[in-house]
Enzyme design. Structure first.
Site, PDB file in Angstrom:
ATOM      1  N   ARG A 183     -19.817 -11.182  36.894  1.00 10.23           N
ATOM      2  CA  ARG A 183     -19.298 -12.169  36.279  1.00 10.23           C
ATOM      3  C   ARG A 183     -17.903 -12.034  35.549  1.00 10.23           C
ATOM      4  O   ARG A 183     -17.293 -13.056  35.272  1.00 10.23           O
ATOM      5  CB  ARG A 183     -20.494 -12.196  34.961  1.00 10.23           C
ATOM      6  CG  ARG A 183     -21.765 -12.868  35.343  1.00 10.23           C
ATOM      7  CD  ARG A 183     -22.855 -13.233  34.434  1.00 10.23           C
ATOM      8  NE  ARG A 183     -23.908 -13.528  34.871  1.00 10.23           N
ATOM      9  CZ  ARG A 183     -24.938 -14.387  34.239  1.00 10.23           C
ATOM     10  NH1 ARG A 183     -24.665 -14.673  32.902  1.00 10.23           N
ATOM     11  NH2 ARG A 183     -26.195 -14.650  34.657  1.00 10.23           N
ATOM     12  N   GLU A 217     -22.519 -16.518  29.701  1.00 16.12           N
ATOM     13  CA  GLU A 217     -22.981 -15.409  29.270  1.00 16.12           C
ATOM     14  C   GLU A 217     -22.348 -14.385  30.183  1.00 16.12           C
ATOM     15  O   GLU A 217     -22.512 -14.530  31.441  1.00 16.12           O
ATOM     16  CB  GLU A 217     -24.383 -15.269  29.132  1.00 16.12           C
ATOM     17  CG  GLU A 217     -25.044 -13.906  28.766  1.00 16.12           C
ATOM     18  CD  GLU A 217     -26.484 -13.783  29.048  1.00 16.12           C
ATOM     19  OE1 GLU A 217     -26.870 -12.527  29.144  1.00 16.12           O
ATOM     20  OE2 GLU A 217     -27.160 -14.705  29.142  1.00 16.12           O
TER      21      GLU A 217
END
Length: 425
Positions: free
Chosen positions: A394, A352
């Site tokens: 991320r 994610e």
């Protein structure tokens, strides 16, 4: 927060939708609501009689009755008694209102009718994939933490010394890459019509309650002991609460904001998960998108929100997939949610990087954010949407892996090169 009127008028339907998310008992709320309506009805009867007595006294005096006579005294005595009874009812009603609110706060949003039914993340539905042609074929790609330390971009051990586990220090080109990503994301979103906001990083309990973090996620948040202030878990909290208790004109909608902030989360309950690298830190940078929209347009605005988040990954040429969360995996405030997951070669899986939610009027009821349309009576609650655009750490992890070369250098994505003035790390 759920609409008490909806619960009262359609308890079976609401209970059925909630059962798709877990076990929640509406009966205590319904019982208190019935008590409150009985008190309200009693108050209305007493108030009506009190008003009638006031008028009757005036009429009798006007028609010639002695203001100090027995008949007037009896009426005034009854009026005084009614006032006492009313004064006793009001705090009882307020206390029940407080109890109902306390019972409503921990109850999540109702899943949208179009949300797939499922028990947990294993029943989420993949919608689409993008960028398979960009998946690197190098079989020896290092984990982003390893290559980051090897290239002197990321410092984990030193960050533990400064703070504790799950913190990182960015150095040299690593810090420059983080800043480049933030600026690139903000530039892209503002060109797409989002208005940038740089909000407070500390918020009060009312703000966290308004967006659904309290009371349910108190253990996930960092609180200042000396003040009623919490470090934000996401800038969605700060941005939404800029409009708390406001009544907007319909012409002001839609409102689109983007915001860069550091975010802070304890990650309670996630111990043992993603303990290495940039995926699950206590402090991380994120660019957030927040929308306040008319209820009639919220579904279309949700799809556009996802497209705006996808656009960042497409510009960076990072492979990803979009999944729709099932009822059992929805976030607390969400009625419908798409997760965008980026490809991480070292793990051989998608992880994610953005969660795009339509919370409908759930947060607006808690935050009391309404709008008024010209020519219509009363007000309506706005619909709110939020999504990461993107989680910066991320995104960096994905670049360090997907753009990793056989000689263990990192090629900088083309769209970032103007921000870094370099092609290789």
């Amino acid at each position: 927060m759920l609409d008490i009127k909806l619960i009262r008028e359609n308890p079976a339907v609401v209970q059925e939708r909630l059962n798709l998310r877990g076990e929640y008992d509406l009966q205590p709320i319904l019982t208190l609501d019935e008590q409150r309506r009985q008190l309200e009805q009693e108050r209305i009867v007493l108030q009506t009689r009190s008003n009638d007595i006031g008028k009757l006294v005036g009429e009798k005096i006007k028609s010639g009755c002695d203001p100090k006579g027995e008949e007037i005294k009896v009426l005034r005595a009854e009026g005084q008694q009614l006032k006492i009874q009313l004064s006793e009812l009001e705090p009882k009603e307020k206390e029940i209102d407080v109890q109902i609110t306390q019972l409503l706060l921990p109850i999540p949003n109702l899943p949208s009718e179009s949300t797939p039914v499922g028990k947990d993340e294993r029943e989420n539905v993949e919608i689409r994939r993008w960028g398979d042609e960009y998946i690197p074929q190098n079989p020896n790609i290092l984990h982003h933490a390893d290559i980051g330390e090897k290239l002197n971009l990321l410092e984990f051990k030193q960050a533990v010394k400064v703070a504790q586990a799950r913190f990182v220090a960015l150095k040299g080109a690593g810090a420059a890459l983080e800043r480049a990503l933030i600026q690139f994301m903000l530039d892209r979103h503002t060109k797409n019509g989002y208005i940038e906001v740089m909000p407070p990083l500390l918020v009060n309990s009312t703000s966290l309650t308004a967006t659904g973090q309290l009371p349910k996620f108190a253990e996930e948040s960092f609180k200042c002991d000396s003040d009623d202030l919490w470090l934000i878990p996401t800038s969605e909290v700060s941005v939404m609460n800029l409009y708390r208790d406001d009544i907007l004109d319909a012409e002001q909608l839609p409102i689109h904001h983007c915001s860069y902030t550091p975010c802070f989360r304890r990650e309670a309950g996630s111990y043992g998960k993603d303990t290495r690298g940039l995926i699950r830190l206590h402090q991380f940078n994120k660019v957030e998108m927040v929308k306040l929209v008319h209820p009639d347009t919220s579904e279309a605005e949700h799809e556009k929100l996802v497209q705006d988040a996808e656009g960042v990954l497409q510009a960076l040429k990072l492979p990803y997939r979009v999944i729709e969360l099932c009822t059992g995996d929805l976030g607390f405030s969400a009625a419908k949610c798409y997760d965008i997951e980026v490809w991480l070669p070292s793990a051989g899986t998608y992880r994610e990087i953005s969660s795009c939610s339509n919370v409908k009027d759930f947060q607006a009821r808690r935050a009391n954010i309404r709008f008024k349309e010209a020519g219509k009576k009363g007000t309506q609650y706005i619909h709110a949407l939020n999504g990461s655009g993107l989680a910066v750490g991320r995104t960096m992890a994905a670049i360090l892996e997907n753009y990793q070369q056989p000689d263990e250098t990192i090629r900088i994505p083309d769209v970032l090169q103007p921000y870094l003035r370099r092609e290789i790390l």
